[in-house]
Design a protein around this motif. Structure first.
Motif, PDB file in Angstrom:
ATOM      1  N   ASN A 215       0.885  -1.325  -0.073  1.00 43.80           N
ATOM      2  CA  ASN A 215      -0.075   0.011  -0.086  1.00 43.80           C
ATOM      3  C   ASN A 215       0.905   1.261   0.127  1.00 43.80           C
ATOM      4  N   GLY A 216       2.412   1.131  -0.414  1.00 46.88           N
ATOM      5  CA  GLY A 216       3.114   2.103  -0.408  1.00 46.88           C
ATOM      6  C   GLY A 216       3.234   3.027   0.802  1.00 46.88           C
ATOM      7  N   ARG A 217       3.168   2.398   2.102  1.00 50.30           N
ATOM      8  CA  ARG A 217       3.482   3.363   3.207  1.00 50.30           C
ATOM      9  C   ARG A 217       4.732   3.015   4.112  1.00 50.30           C
ATOM     10  N   VAL A 218       5.217   3.941   4.731  1.00 49.03           N
ATOM     11  CA  VAL A 218       6.543   3.842   5.460  1.00 49.03           C
ATOM     12  C   VAL A 218       6.590   4.768   6.616  1.00 49.03           C
ATOM     13  N   ASP A 219       6.929   4.342   7.565  1.00 47.15           N
ATOM     14  CA  ASP A 219       7.190   5.406   8.844  1.00 47.15           C
ATOM     15  C   ASP A 219       8.603   5.941   8.585  1.00 47.15           C
ATOM     16  N   ALA A 220       8.546   7.143   7.956  1.00 46.63           N
ATOM     17  CA  ALA A 220       9.709   7.738   7.603  1.00 46.63           C
ATOM     18  C   ALA A 220      10.474   8.342   8.723  1.00 46.63           C
ATOM     19  N   ALA A 221       9.817   8.567   9.948  1.00 45.73           N
ATOM     20  CA  ALA A 221      10.666   9.028  10.771  1.00 45.73           C
ATOM     21  C   ALA A 221      11.631   7.999  11.700  1.00 45.73           C
ATOM     22  N   GLY A 222      11.298   6.763  11.407  1.00 48.61           N
ATOM     23  CA  GLY A 222      12.125   5.692  11.778  1.00 48.61           C
ATOM     24  C   GLY A 222      13.265   5.549  10.978  1.00 48.61           C
ATOM     25  N   LEU A 223      13.496   6.278   9.715  1.00 55.57           N
ATOM     26  CA  LEU A 223      14.585   6.175   9.102  1.00 55.57           C
ATOM     27  C   LEU A 223      15.530   7.191   9.263  1.00 55.57           C
ATOM     28  N   ASP A 224      15.099   8.136  10.147  1.00 54.95           N
ATOM     29  CA  ASP A 224      15.981   9.252  10.423  1.00 54.95           C
ATOM     30  C   ASP A 224      17.365   8.905  11.197  1.00 54.95           C
ATOM     31  N   GLY A 225      18.373   9.563  10.675  1.00 57.05           N
ATOM     32  CA  GLY A 225      19.872   9.118  11.162  1.00 57.05           C
ATOM     33  C   GLY A 225      20.623   8.069  10.289  1.00 57.05           C
ATOM     34  N   CYS A 226      19.703   7.366   9.358  1.00 53.35           N
ATOM     35  CA  CYS A 226      20.358   6.369   8.728  1.00 53.35           C
ATOM     36  C   CYS A 226      21.290   6.658   7.735  1.00 53.35           C
ATOM     37  N   ASP A 227      22.462   5.873   7.418  1.00 52.40           N
ATOM     38  CA  ASP A 227      23.489   6.224   6.582  1.00 52.40           C
ATOM     39  C   ASP A 227      23.153   5.930   5.471  1.00 52.40           C
ATOM     40  N   ALA A 228      22.419   4.570   5.167  1.00 54.86           N
ATOM     41  CA  ALA A 228      21.777   3.866   3.999  1.00 54.86           C
ATOM     42  C   ALA A 228      20.789   3.198   4.242  1.00 54.86           C
ATOM     43  N   VAL A 229      19.797   3.271   3.126  1.00 53.41           N
ATOM     44  CA  VAL A 229      18.671   2.519   3.155  1.00 53.41           C
ATOM     45  C   VAL A 229      18.889   1.422   1.863  1.00 53.41           C
ATOM     46  N   VAL A 230      18.573   0.359   2.334  1.00 51.79           N
ATOM     47  CA  VAL A 230      18.790  -0.960   1.236  1.00 51.79           C
ATOM     48  C   VAL A 230      17.417  -1.712   1.047  1.00 51.79           C
ATOM     49  N   ASN A 231      16.845  -1.831  -0.069  1.00 47.84           N
ATOM     50  CA  ASN A 231      15.550  -2.260  -0.307  1.00 47.84           C
ATOM     51  C   ASN A 231      15.527  -3.495  -1.088  1.00 47.84           C
ATOM     52  N   LEU A 232      15.413  -4.676  -0.504  1.00 46.40           N
ATOM     53  CA  LEU A 232      15.529  -6.049  -1.081  1.00 46.40           C
ATOM     54  C   LEU A 232      14.241  -6.924  -0.725  1.00 46.40           C
ATOM     55  N   ALA A 233      13.020  -6.041  -0.773  1.00 42.92           N
ATOM     56  CA  ALA A 233      11.727  -6.564  -0.292  1.00 42.92           C
ATOM     57  C   ALA A 233      10.996  -7.048  -1.537  1.00 42.92           C
ATOM     58  N   GLY A 234      10.097  -7.962  -1.522  1.00 43.01           N
ATOM     59  CA  GLY A 234       9.115  -8.267  -2.564  1.00 43.01           C
ATOM     60  C   GLY A 234       8.638  -9.725  -2.605  1.00 43.01           C
ATOM     61  N   ALA A 235       7.671  -9.946  -3.114  1.00 40.93           N
ATOM     62  CA  ALA A 235       6.985 -11.311  -3.153  1.00 40.93           C
ATOM     63  C   ALA A 235       7.896 -11.907  -4.056  1.00 40.93           C
ATOM     64  N   GLY A 236       8.155 -13.439  -3.578  1.00 40.38           N
ATOM     65  CA  GLY A 236       8.922 -14.360  -4.336  1.00 40.38           C
ATOM     66  C   GLY A 236       8.386 -14.625  -5.817  1.00 40.38           C
ATOM     67  N   VAL A 237       9.137 -14.280  -6.780  1.00 40.39           N
ATOM     68  CA  VAL A 237       8.805 -14.467  -8.209  1.00 40.39           C
ATOM     69  C   VAL A 237       8.600 -16.056  -8.437  1.00 40.39           C
ATOM     70  N   GLY A 238       9.294 -16.773  -7.747  1.00 42.28           N
ATOM     71  CA  GLY A 238       9.212 -18.254  -8.169  1.00 42.28           C
ATOM     72  C   GLY A 238       8.487 -19.019  -7.033  1.00 42.28           C
ATOM     73  N   ASP A 239       7.723 -18.516  -5.969  1.00 40.68           N
ATOM     74  CA  ASP A 239       7.073 -18.949  -4.942  1.00 40.68           C
ATOM     75  C   ASP A 239       5.847 -19.842  -5.306  1.00 40.68           C
TER      76      ASP A 239
END
Length: 314
Positions: free
Chosen positions: A66-90
């Motif tokens: 649904n395209g929502r994230v608690d942006a405040a929780g990312l404060d102070g992060c040096d990097a953001v890595v997005n590896l999420a997603g439903a499995g293509v072969g599941d």
């Protein structure tokens, strides 16, 4: 592996000790979990994005579909890595599941990229997952990052997925797109299914076995992501595949050799299409993908050949 670089003396007050705060979406998955463990073992602070109520300061709530994230929780992060997603072969690609695959990647990436772009103190780098499915069917023709997108569901998905990271890049955040190949690991992905079959002596080639599989050892996948996190001069797409793609037939021979098991069986293409439906095209398709930009950046693979990658997984 290289550390995520944190320079000292920043006016924004971030750590200059070499200990970074890194947000990882998809930390419960095969690659994200291995990355999180590697970073934590080296003393970095990993913040996991979770779909449930956060259990502490190291978890941030988000809802990728649904395209929502608690942006405040990312404060102070040096990097953001997005590896999420439903499995293509599941599971079989029904229309409903294809919609889920797309929304989990495109909507989730959009939410994170927009959150990063809007931050008063944005991270220095945004690493977003993608896949070599970007190139579609390449036959025996080698392709690198300069090649255009292919045609079909997976190439179209990857194009949208990567485009969703644009808000971060346009806001001046260094943005890296990691196009991952078939990860050789026991804990999931294609090889997570192959290992039990070959151990039981039930392994064999898929179709005629001539299709290229662009593989990468899980160790090298994590090392490459950390290399890209660390190198402030690198951005854009990178293929995370070993430099020597092999055919499915060669994979079958290597699995048999390393596991000391016969591999007498073969699954004909019509059977795969009947069982897997549209997803069979991905299994039978050929993608001979080379990591040109990664090699040019100075990265060195620990397991460039298929036998070594299989042994590393064991």
């Amino acid at each position: 592996m290289n550390d995520v670089r944190v320079d000292g003396g920043h006016e924004d007050g971030r750590s200059g000790t070499g200990r970074s705060r890194i947000a990882v979406a998809g930390a419960s998955g095969l690659i994200g979990g291995a990355l999180a463990r590697s970073l934590t073992a080296d003393g970095h602070e990993v913040v996991r994005l979770v779909r449930h109520a956060p259990g502490g300061p190291h978890e941030v709530r988000w809802d990728p579909e649904n395209g929502r994230v608690d942006a405040a929780g990312l404060d102070g992060c040096d990097a953001v890595v997005n590896l999420a997603g439903a499995g293509v072969g599941d599971r079989r690609w029904t229309d409903a599941y294809k919609t889920r695959i797309r929304s989990s990647r495109v909507h989730g990436t959009t939410a994170l990229a927009e959150a990063v772009a809007a931050m008063e103190r944005p991270p220095r780098v945004f690493v977003n997952g993608s896949a070599i499915g970007f190139y579609g069917e390449t036959g025996d023709r080698p392709v690198d990052e300069s090649a255009p997108a292919g045609e079909g569901f997976l190439p179209g998905l990857c194009v949208e997925w990567e485009a969703a990271a644009a808000p971060a890049r346009e806001a001046g955040v260094r943005t890296v797109l990691v196009r991952t190949g078939l990860v050789v690991a026991r804990g999931g992905g294609a090889w997570g299914r192959l290992f039990p079959l070959f151990r039981a002596g039930l392994g064999g080639k898929l179709g005629d076995g001539s299709q290229y599989w662009s593989f990468v050892a899980l160790h090298d996948e994590v090392a490459a992501i950390r290399h890209l996190l660390d190198r402030e001069d690198l951005s854009g797409p990178f293929n995370l595949t070993a430099p020597q793609p092999v055919t499915n037939r060669a994979v079958t021979v290597a699995m048999s050799r390393v596991l000391h098991r016969p591999a007498p069986f073969a699954v004909p293409a019509p059977v795969l299409r009947a069982v897997l439906g549209e997803m069979a095209g991905d299994v039978l398709g050929s993608a001979r993908v080379l990591p040109a930009r990664l090699l040019e950046s100075g990265f060195r693979f620990a397991f460039p050949e298929i036998d070594g990658a299989i042994r590393a997984a064991l």
